[in-house]
Design a protein around this motif. Structure first.
Motif, PDB file in Angstrom:
ATOM      1  N   GLY A 149       0.836  -1.197   0.000  1.00 24.66           N
ATOM      2  CA  GLY A 149       0.000   0.000   0.000  1.00 24.66           C
ATOM      3  C   GLY A 149       0.863   1.236   0.000  1.00 24.66           C
ATOM      4  O   GLY A 149       2.026   1.210   0.402  1.00 24.66           O
ATOM      5  N   GLY A 150       0.290   2.310  -0.456  1.00 25.50           N
ATOM      6  CA  GLY A 150       1.024   3.562  -0.465  1.00 25.50           C
ATOM      7  C   GLY A 150       0.070   4.726  -0.636  1.00 25.50           C
ATOM      8  O   GLY A 150      -1.081   4.541  -1.041  1.00 25.50           O
ATOM      9  N   SER A 151       0.545   5.900  -0.321  1.00 31.40           N
ATOM     10  CA  SER A 151      -0.279   7.088  -0.483  1.00 31.40           C
ATOM     11  C   SER A 151       0.581   8.337  -0.570  1.00 31.40           C
ATOM     12  O   SER A 151       1.723   8.354  -0.102  1.00 31.40           O
ATOM     13  N   VAL A 152       0.021   9.360  -1.179  1.00 27.86           N
ATOM     14  CA  VAL A 152       0.586  10.706  -1.177  1.00 27.86           C
ATOM     15  C   VAL A 152      -0.543  11.640  -0.751  1.00 27.86           C
ATOM     16  O   VAL A 152      -1.710  11.390  -1.047  1.00 27.86           O
ATOM     17  N   TYR A 153      -0.207  12.690  -0.036  1.00 25.57           N
ATOM     18  CA  TYR A 153      -1.237  13.583   0.469  1.00 25.57           C
ATOM     19  C   TYR A 153      -0.701  14.998   0.589  1.00 25.57           C
ATOM     20  O   TYR A 153       0.510  15.225   0.649  1.00 25.57           O
ATOM     21  N   GLY A 154      -1.620  15.939   0.607  1.00 27.20           N
ATOM     22  CA  GLY A 154      -1.271  17.339   0.787  1.00 27.20           C
ATOM     23  C   GLY A 154      -2.293  18.005   1.692  1.00 27.20           C
ATOM     24  O   GLY A 154      -3.452  17.596   1.738  1.00 27.20           O
ATOM     25  N   PHE A 155      -1.847  19.029   2.417  1.00 27.38           N
ATOM     26  CA  PHE A 155      -2.750  19.748   3.313  1.00 27.38           C
ATOM     27  C   PHE A 155      -2.200  21.137   3.605  1.00 27.38           C
ATOM     28  O   PHE A 155      -1.022  21.418   3.395  1.00 27.38           O
ATOM     29  N   ASN A 156      -3.077  22.010   4.063  1.00 26.08           N
ATOM     30  CA  ASN A 156      -2.705  23.354   4.476  1.00 26.08           C
ATOM     31  C   ASN A 156      -2.441  23.298   5.967  1.00 26.08           C
ATOM     32  O   ASN A 156      -3.373  23.306   6.760  1.00 26.08           O
ATOM     33  N   GLY A 157      -1.205  23.241   6.357  1.00 24.33           N
ATOM     34  CA  GLY A 157      -0.856  23.105   7.768  1.00 24.33           C
ATOM     35  C   GLY A 157      -1.071  24.376   8.560  1.00 24.33           C
ATOM     36  O   GLY A 157      -1.359  25.451   8.016  1.00 24.33           O
TER      37      GLY A 157
ATOM     38  N   ALA B  17       5.389  -3.796   7.717  1.00 21.29           N
ATOM     39  CA  ALA B  17       6.417  -2.766   7.726  1.00 21.29           C
ATOM     40  C   ALA B  17       5.881  -1.549   6.982  1.00 21.29           C
ATOM     41  O   ALA B  17       5.108  -1.683   6.040  1.00 21.29           O
ATOM     42  N   SER B  18       6.289  -0.382   7.435  1.00 21.69           N
ATOM     43  CA  SER B  18       5.856   0.835   6.749  1.00 21.69           C
ATOM     44  C   SER B  18       6.894   1.928   6.924  1.00 21.69           C
ATOM     45  O   SER B  18       7.691   1.912   7.860  1.00 21.69           O
ATOM     46  N   ALA B  19       6.849   2.875   6.000  1.00 23.45           N
ATOM     47  CA  ALA B  19       7.725   4.048   6.058  1.00 23.45           C
ATOM     48  C   ALA B  19       6.898   5.249   5.629  1.00 23.45           C
ATOM     49  O   ALA B  19       6.031   5.136   4.760  1.00 23.45           O
ATOM     50  N   GLY B  20       7.155   6.376   6.257  1.00 21.61           N
ATOM     51  CA  GLY B  20       6.405   7.577   5.920  1.00 21.61           C
ATOM     52  C   GLY B  20       7.304   8.793   5.896  1.00 21.61           C
ATOM     53  O   GLY B  20       8.369   8.820   6.518  1.00 21.61           O
ATOM     54  N   TRP B  21       6.862   9.791   5.171  1.00 20.62           N
ATOM     55  CA  TRP B  21       7.599  11.049   5.064  1.00 20.62           C
ATOM     56  C   TRP B  21       6.598  12.192   5.147  1.00 20.62           C
ATOM     57  O   TRP B  21       5.537  12.147   4.530  1.00 20.62           O
ATOM     58  N   ILE B  22       6.918  13.212   5.914  1.00 22.48           N
ATOM     59  CA  ILE B  22       6.131  14.445   5.953  1.00 22.48           C
ATOM     60  C   ILE B  22       7.121  15.585   5.814  1.00 22.48           C
ATOM     61  O   ILE B  22       8.196  15.550   6.430  1.00 22.48           O
ATOM     62  N   ASN B  23       6.814  16.569   4.979  1.00 24.37           N
ATOM     63  CA  ASN B  23       7.824  17.582   4.678  1.00 24.37           C
ATOM     64  C   ASN B  23       7.999  18.614   5.783  1.00 24.37           C
ATOM     65  O   ASN B  23       8.996  19.329   5.792  1.00 24.37           O
ATOM     66  N   ASN B  24       7.041  18.715   6.727  1.00 20.20           N
ATOM     67  CA  ASN B  24       7.180  19.701   7.790  1.00 20.20           C
ATOM     68  C   ASN B  24       6.594  19.139   9.078  1.00 20.20           C
ATOM     69  O   ASN B  24       5.393  19.231   9.296  1.00 20.20           O
ATOM     70  N   LEU B  25       7.435  18.585   9.909  1.00 19.10           N
ATOM     71  CA  LEU B  25       6.973  18.021  11.177  1.00 19.10           C
ATOM     72  C   LEU B  25       6.457  19.115  12.108  1.00 19.10           C
ATOM     73  O   LEU B  25       5.719  18.844  13.051  1.00 19.10           O
ATOM     74  N   GLY B  26       6.763  20.363  11.808  1.00 19.00           N
ATOM     75  CA  GLY B  26       6.246  21.480  12.586  1.00 19.00           C
ATOM     76  C   GLY B  26       4.738  21.620  12.489  1.00 19.00           C
ATOM     77  O   GLY B  26       4.125  22.330  13.274  1.00 19.00           O
ATOM     78  N   ASP B  27       4.094  20.944  11.532  1.00 12.39           N
ATOM     79  CA  ASP B  27       2.642  20.971  11.404  1.00 12.39           C
ATOM     80  C   ASP B  27       1.964  19.866  12.199  1.00 12.39           C
ATOM     81  O   ASP B  27       0.740  19.747  12.157  1.00 12.39           O
ATOM     82  N   SER B  28       2.719  19.059  12.914  1.00 11.11           N
ATOM     83  CA  SER B  28       2.090  18.022  13.738  1.00 11.11           C
ATOM     84  C   SER B  28       1.281  18.686  14.851  1.00 11.11           C
ATOM     85  O   SER B  28       1.497  19.849  15.183  1.00 11.11           O
ATOM     86  N   ASP B  29       0.339  17.959  15.417  1.00 10.87           N
ATOM     87  CA  ASP B  29      -0.580  18.539  16.391  1.00 10.87           C
ATOM     88  C   ASP B  29       0.134  19.150  17.592  1.00 10.87           C
ATOM     89  O   ASP B  29      -0.228  20.230  18.053  1.00 10.87           O
ATOM     90  N   SER B  30       1.152  18.500  18.116  1.00 16.32           N
ATOM     91  CA  SER B  30       1.806  19.022  19.320  1.00 16.32           C
ATOM     92  C   SER B  30       2.849  20.098  19.002  1.00 16.32           C
ATOM     93  O   SER B  30       3.007  21.042  19.762  1.00 16.32           O
TER      94      SER B  30
END
Length: 120
Positions: free
Chosen positions: A57-65, A95-108
């Motif tokens: 499985g795989g995915s790509v996503y985008g959002f306004n952080g 097994a899985s691997a993920g990437w997010i371009n800006n961890l500063g947009d995480s909830d905490s």
């Protein structure tokens, strides 16, 4: 949340709306959340395109952080994930691997960053 998916037609799906983006797997039986969940969990209004086929499985996503630089409000956050799962009799592997371009947009972290940057 809207999910468009028919595995009988195609292994591809689309999800849109407020979701937890697929950055990290946070399965736990602990009383308190692990640090990885505290730092990486991200719930945003996002558009996600993914696939599932034969255990892959795989995915790509985008959002306004939430994190904005100089007040610029645009869709500039994105990520991708790839996973594999296999099961036979009493044996299972995932097994899985993920990437997010800006961890500063995480909830905490988005709250902590915005509190420390008055020019936001």
């Amino acid at each position: 949340m809207l999910k468009i998916y028919d595995p009988d037609v195609a292994p591809v799906f689309f999800t849109g709306g407020q979701i937890y983006v697929p950055f990290g797997v946070y399965d736990t039986n602990l009383v308190s959340d692990p640090l990885t969940l505290e730092i990486g969990e991200t719930r945003e209004t996002a558009a996600l395109l993914g696939f599932e086929y034969a255990g892959v499985g795989g995915s790509v996503y985008g959002f306004n952080g939430d994190h904005k630089l100089n007040g610029d409000n645009r869709i500039g956050s994105w990520g991708a994930s790839l996973s594999y799962a296999w099961e036979q009799d009493d044996v299972a592997v995932a097994a899985s691997a993920g990437w997010i371009n800006n961890l500063g947009d995480s909830d905490s972290l988005s709250y902590k960053i915005s509190a420390s940057r008055p020019y936001r």
